[in-house]
Design a protein around this motif. Structure first.
Motif, PDB file in Angstrom:
ATOM      1  N   UNK A   1       0.761  -1.215  -0.059  1.00 46.48           N
ATOM      2  CA  UNK A   1      -0.075  -0.054  -0.010  1.00 46.48           C
ATOM      3  C   UNK A   1       0.749   1.393   0.033  1.00 46.48           C
ATOM      4  N   UNK A   2       2.059   1.109   0.508  1.00 45.10           N
ATOM      5  CA  UNK A   2       2.975   2.249   0.636  1.00 45.10           C
ATOM      6  C   UNK A   2       3.119   2.853  -0.870  1.00 45.10           C
ATOM      7  N   UNK A   3       3.551   1.679  -1.489  1.00 41.81           N
ATOM      8  CA  UNK A   3       4.062   2.114  -3.103  1.00 41.81           C
ATOM      9  C   UNK A   3       2.752   2.842  -3.807  1.00 41.81           C
ATOM     10  N   UNK A   4       1.593   2.210  -3.461  1.00 42.82           N
ATOM     11  CA  UNK A   4       0.441   2.710  -4.207  1.00 42.82           C
ATOM     12  C   UNK A   4       0.132   4.231  -3.810  1.00 42.82           C
ATOM     13  N   UNK A   5       0.321   4.423  -2.345  1.00 46.50           N
ATOM     14  CA  UNK A   5       0.126   5.917  -1.903  1.00 46.50           C
ATOM     15  C   UNK A   5       1.194   6.660  -2.208  1.00 46.50           C
TER      16      UNK A   5
ATOM     17  N   UNK B   1      -6.509   2.187  -3.719  1.00 47.50           N
ATOM     18  CA  UNK B   1      -6.478   1.533  -2.498  1.00 47.50           C
ATOM     19  C   UNK B   1      -7.818   0.291  -2.523  1.00 47.50           C
ATOM     20  N   UNK B   2      -8.792   0.855  -2.957  1.00 47.80           N
ATOM     21  CA  UNK B   2      -9.982   0.008  -3.410  1.00 47.80           C
ATOM     22  C   UNK B   2      -9.795  -1.165  -4.152  1.00 47.80           C
ATOM     23  N   UNK B   3      -9.222  -0.931  -5.510  1.00 46.46           N
ATOM     24  CA  UNK B   3      -8.539  -1.897  -6.410  1.00 46.46           C
ATOM     25  C   UNK B   3      -7.652  -2.913  -5.934  1.00 46.46           C
ATOM     26  N   UNK B   4      -6.792  -2.511  -4.883  1.00 45.52           N
ATOM     27  CA  UNK B   4      -5.870  -3.350  -4.270  1.00 45.52           C
ATOM     28  C   UNK B   4      -6.806  -4.094  -3.244  1.00 45.52           C
TER      29      UNK B   4
END
Length: 50
Positions: free
Chosen positions: A1-5, A17-20
């Motif tokens: 999640x850190x990479x996404x953010x 984040x929802x798709x993750x």
């Protein structure tokens, strides 16, 4: 999640984040159904994939 953010702008963070998280929730929801169905057929397939 850190990479996404890190790569997503803060104002557009909800959808990525929802798709993750959605496949993880789906896996936890359907795992008992799949293992229960395979256990109804035979006990070995239910133990093959945790």
């Amino acid at each position: 999640m850190a990479a996404i953010s890190d790569i997503t702008p803060r104002e557009r963070l909800g959808r990525p984040l929802g798709l993750f998280a959605a496949p993880q929730a789906a896996g936890q929801s359907f795992s008992p159904v799949v293992s229960g169905t395979s256990a109804a057929v035979h006990w070995r397939p239910a133990c093959a994939a945790p």
